[in-house]
Enzyme design. Structure first.
Site, PDB file in Angstrom:
ATOM      1  N   ASP A 234      -4.951  -5.684   4.799  1.00  0.00           N
ATOM      2  CA  ASP A 234      -6.109  -6.108   5.211  1.00  0.00           C
ATOM      3  C   ASP A 234      -6.572  -7.621   4.828  1.00  0.00           C
ATOM      4  OD1 ASP A 234      -7.039  -3.840   6.867  1.00  0.00           O
ATOM      5  OD2 ASP A 234      -7.475  -2.756   4.848  1.00  0.00           O
TER       6      ASP A 234
ATOM      7  N   ASN B  29       0.950  -1.009  -0.067  1.00  0.00           N
ATOM      8  CA  ASN B  29       0.044  -0.175   0.125  1.00  0.00           C
ATOM      9  C   ASN B  29       0.971   1.290  -0.095  1.00  0.00           C
ATOM     10  OD1 ASN B  29       0.594   0.853   2.965  1.00  0.00           O
ATOM     11  ND2 ASN B  29      -0.535  -1.127   3.309  1.00  0.00           N
TER      12      ASN B  29
END
Ligand SMILES: Cc1cc2nc3c(=O)[nH]c(=O)nc-3n(C[C@H](O)[C@H](O)[C@H](O)COP(=O)(O)O)c2cc1C
Length: 391
Positions: free
Chosen positions: A275, A206
């Site tokens: 996640d 990310n």
């Protein structure tokens, strides 16, 4: 004991305002020593500052106050803060280059305390790209800037470049010098991005830079806390004295955080942990034969939630970076994970940026901290944590 401030005065029109600033600092019970550049003396006399502060005014590298003739070292060692107001474009450029050609620049280079710079100059001078680049670099190096403010200038032009009003500078100085001490408090901080392997060559990650988490870790250490940093992927500079443990993916983060949480008083979870991770690890390298590729991902464990469940007495702070419904999602996080505090921020405004605007949420309280550099945001967050943790 009085805090000791070195007030640096450069050669700009606003130099007359630094006499008022010196007066306010003395009235505020600070011990003020003034260092003037040669240009500053063309705008205001040393005698004015000497009369206001009761201390001799210094200017030369070559005429020492002490016998050992090393004023630039001893002055900065003795100070709790160096405050330069007004700071000229010339001074800012020299500071950024590390030049030490006069007493003020030498004291700044040799400092071991906070350096606070209050620029004042014509608005075109301020917006001159080299000047903006210098300021940005200095902020990255940890120099604190106050102002400049917007308004009509001495030259008659209007724009950003006015010296921040002395009373406002005083308020900021007071805040910086009364940073609550976190002595004896053990803080676990996670920071940076994580990376989940797709195959032996590719990965999902990310865009977190780690800037916020590392700023909090560096600042917490400065405030006396014993800091353990769980470091994901980041290029940010970390104080080498901080106990740092590397954790590059979700499962390493989970293991390191759960192993260390029990030995800490506070956990600040800033890392952008994946996640999702790959459902099944692919060995070797996927060939690019087909036009599309479907990867099956599985949800990872919620490390912060599990940590709070396992260690209910640990003061847990989470971050909510959202692109919509910021406050309602952040409140949901606070309640669902039974956290003590959530820092909400807008994802586009914050991710990878040098500055941030945040909302600090606790059970019955919300506080907005308006846009400012991340190292200053870190001070505000730690102030709030310190206050609520003590209750
Ligand atoms: C009348 C006058 C006003 C000036 N005002 C400013 C100012 O407000 N800000 C600034 O950056 N430079 C200003 N300058 C330019 C600085 O004085 C000049 O860059 C000088 O070299 C700064 O020296 P110092 O940084 O060592 O103090 C001014 C110059 C003059 C002649």
């Amino acid at each position: 004991m009085k805090s000791k401030i070195i007030l640096g005065v450069c050669g700009g029109v606003a130099a007359y305002k630094s006499a008022e600033l010196a007066r306010l600092l003395v009235k505020g019970n600070y011990d003020v020593k003034v260092i003037m550049t040669d240009s500053a003396k063309k705008f205001i006399t040393p005698l004015t500052f000497q009369a206001i502060t009761g201390n001799p005014v210094l200017s030369s590298l070559w005429e020492s106050e002490n016998n050992n003739a090393m004023d630039h070292i001893s002055l900065s060692r003795d100070a709790d803060m160096i405050l330069v107001a007004p700071a000229t474009a010339n001074f800012i450029a020299k500071l950024n280059q590390g030049l030490c050609e006069d007493l003020l620049t030498s004291v700044c280079a040799a400092r071991s305390c906070d350096l606070v710079v209050c620029p004042a100059m014509n608005t075109y001078m301020f917006n001159n790209p080299p000047n903006l680049r210098n300021i940005k670099q200095l902020q990255d190096d940890g120099v604190i800037f106050i102002g400049p403010d917007y308004g009509i200038q001495a030259c008659g032009e209007e724009g950003k470049g006015r010296l921040t009003e002395p009373l406002e500078i005083l308020k900021n100085v007071e805040k910086l010098l009364t940073i609550p001490k976190l002595d004896g408090i053990k803080i676990l901080i996670s920071a940076g991005a994580t990376i989940e392997k797709i195959d032996d060559a590719r990965a999902i990650t990310n865009l977190s830079s780690g800037k916020m988490g590392i700023s909090i870790a560096n600042q917490a250490w400065k405030m006396g806390a014993s800091v353990t940093l769980v470091k994901g992927i980041t290029n940010e500079e970390i104080n080498p004295k901080i106990n740092t443990i590397e954790a590059k993916n979700h499962s390493e983060m989970e293991r390191v955080i759960l192993n260390n949480a029990g030995n800490n008083d506070i956990f600040i979870s800033v890392a952008a942990v994946s996640d999702y991770t790959l459902k099944e690890k692919i060995n070797g390298k996927i060939k690019k034969n087909s036009e599309s590729l479907i990867l099956e991902l599985k949800k990872t464990n919620d490390i912060l939630k599990n940590t709070k469940e396992k260690f209910p007495n640990l003061f847990c702070v989470g971050f909510a970076a959202e692109s919509e419904n910021l406050i309602s999602f952040a409140k949901q996080k606070l309640i669902e994970k039974k956290l003590d505090m959530v820092i909400a921020n807008e994802i586009k405004q914050t991710m990878g940026s040098e500055s941030a605007e945040i909302v600090i949420l606790m059970n019955h309280q919300e506080k907005i901290i308006h846009q400012m550099p991340k190292n200053e945001i870190a001070v505000n967050i730690l102030d709030e944590i310190h206050e609520s943790f003590q209750k």
